[in-house]
Design a protein around this motif. Structure first.
Motif, PDB file in Angstrom:
ATOM      1  N   PRO A 157      -6.502 -10.149   1.246  1.00  0.00           N
ATOM      2  CA  PRO A 157      -6.042  -9.774  -0.088  1.00  0.00           C
ATOM      3  C   PRO A 157      -4.638 -10.324  -0.341  1.00  0.00           C
ATOM      4  N   ALA A 158      -4.407 -10.829  -1.568  1.00  0.00           N
ATOM      5  CA  ALA A 158      -3.080 -11.347  -1.918  1.00  0.00           C
ATOM      6  C   ALA A 158      -2.971 -11.430  -3.430  1.00  0.00           C
ATOM      7  N   GLU A 159      -1.761 -11.270  -3.946  1.00  0.00           N
ATOM      8  CA  GLU A 159      -1.535 -11.383  -5.378  1.00  0.00           C
ATOM      9  C   GLU A 159      -0.342 -12.302  -5.628  1.00  0.00           C
ATOM     10  N   SER A 190      -1.951  -4.706   5.220  1.00  0.00           N
ATOM     11  CA  SER A 190      -3.149  -3.915   5.515  1.00  0.00           C
ATOM     12  C   SER A 190      -4.132  -4.102   4.374  1.00  0.00           C
ATOM     13  N   PHE A 191      -5.394  -4.386   4.699  1.00  0.00           N
ATOM     14  CA  PHE A 191      -6.316  -4.633   3.585  1.00  0.00           C
ATOM     15  C   PHE A 191      -6.665  -3.352   2.833  1.00  0.00           C
ATOM     16  N   ALA A 192      -6.216  -2.208   3.367  1.00  0.00           N
ATOM     17  CA  ALA A 192      -6.413  -0.961   2.627  1.00  0.00           C
ATOM     18  C   ALA A 192      -5.291  -0.733   1.613  1.00  0.00           C
ATOM     19  N   VAL A 193      -4.265  -1.584   1.632  1.00  0.00           N
ATOM     20  CA  VAL A 193      -3.125  -1.423   0.715  1.00  0.00           C
ATOM     21  C   VAL A 193      -3.010  -2.678  -0.145  1.00  0.00           C
ATOM     22  N   ARG A 194      -3.153  -2.514  -1.467  1.00  0.00           N
ATOM     23  CA  ARG A 194      -3.056  -3.654  -2.388  1.00  0.00           C
ATOM     24  C   ARG A 194      -1.919  -3.400  -3.368  1.00  0.00           C
ATOM     25  N   ARG A 237      -0.110  -2.353  -6.511  1.00  0.00           N
ATOM     26  CA  ARG A 237      -0.456  -1.365  -7.527  1.00  0.00           C
ATOM     27  C   ARG A 237      -0.112  -1.920  -8.906  1.00  0.00           C
ATOM     28  N   LEU A 258       1.767 -10.243  -0.201  1.00  0.00           N
ATOM     29  CA  LEU A 258       0.839 -10.428   0.925  1.00  0.00           C
ATOM     30  C   LEU A 258       0.841  -9.106   1.690  1.00  0.00           C
TER      31      LEU A 258
END
Lengths: 100, 150
Positions: free
Chosen positions: A56-58, A75-79, A81, A72
């Motif tokens: 995951p990345a934004e 943890s893939f459980a944290v994106r 917000r 970046l």
């Protein structure tokens, strides 16, 4: 500000996912992980049956095409917000928050 | 004397079971209960405390409450489920590649073309140009990479 999602899923899977979740933003298919590799985000073997996926990345990209903000996660459980992104958009003066 | 059913043992185990179930079905959807899964940790704590209470009863008042063996097994299972959850969220979820080559702030975003959900090709630079010239001043793009496999 335009939202653009990317995953390794083929268009028909993304179409179904967007319909189910009510997403109206652009959603792109990177089935061969070409762009995911280009952005160095490949998470090898982490998908179903050991297939490659993206971590995951934004990225916030301005109207000149420059990267202005990156998230970046570790943890893939944290994106990222929504309020985090809106704050970055505001602080960078990229667009009025109401346009998101 | 007739043994009473040790309710808190079984209730506690059900509460422990509900922790991962409610996390995956509900709490994972909201950043406030996902980034730090405090709600799930609280449910685990409540469930394990109930099992502990039942276990204490079974040992202190063996004439009144049953469940010495069942209680020990349920406690071991409960702790194991809690351990698996902790391992998954605090260890496995953090096993991500380093991504040192990812575009950083100030760099030009690498351009690309990919099919959208209707199969039409979309080019990043064209999206940005279209936005910059648009009447709604919608300049810029938020690019979101997902793990996918919906």
């Amino acid at each position: 500000m335009r939202l653009v999602g990317i995953s390794v899923d083929p268009p028909e899977i993304n179409r179904e996912h967007c319909r189910r979740e009510g997403y109206t933003f652009t959603f792109l298919s990177d089935t061969n992980s070409e762009v995911i590799r280009l952005y160095d985000l490949l998470h090898e073997g982490a998908g179903q049956e050991g297939r490659d996926i993206s971590r995951p990345a934004e990225f916030l990209i301005d109207s000149a095409g420059a990267v202005r903000w990156v998230n970046l996660t570790n943890s893939f459980a944290v994106r990222a917000r929504p309020d985090q992104v809106l704050k970055a958009v505001d602080e960078l003066g990229l667009a009025p928050a109401s346009r998101m | 004397m007739k043994h009473r059913l040790n309710v808190s043992l079984w209730a506690g185990f059900l509460v422990v079971l509900s922790a991962p179930v409610t996390y995956l079905s509900v709490f994972i959807r909201y950043p406030a209960t996902r980034d730090v899964p405090w709600a799930t940790l609280l449910i685990f704590a409540a469930g394990l405390a109930l099992i502990a209470r039942g276990l204490r009863r079974a040992y202190r008042e063996p004439l009144l409450y049953r469940g010495k063996i069942a209680g020990a097994i349920l406690m071991a299972l409960g702790v194991a489920i809690f351990g698996l959850f902790g391992f998954g969220t605090f260890y496995l979820a953090r096993q991500l590649p380093p991504s040192r080559g990812a575009p950083h702030v100030g760099q030009k975003a690498p351009d690309f073309t990919l099919p959208d959900k209707d199969g039409n090709p979309v080019t990043l630079s064209k999206l940005i140009d279209a936005g910059a010239g648009g009447a709604d001043r919608a300049n810029g793009v938020l690019l979101i990479f997902y793990r996918g496999y919906w």
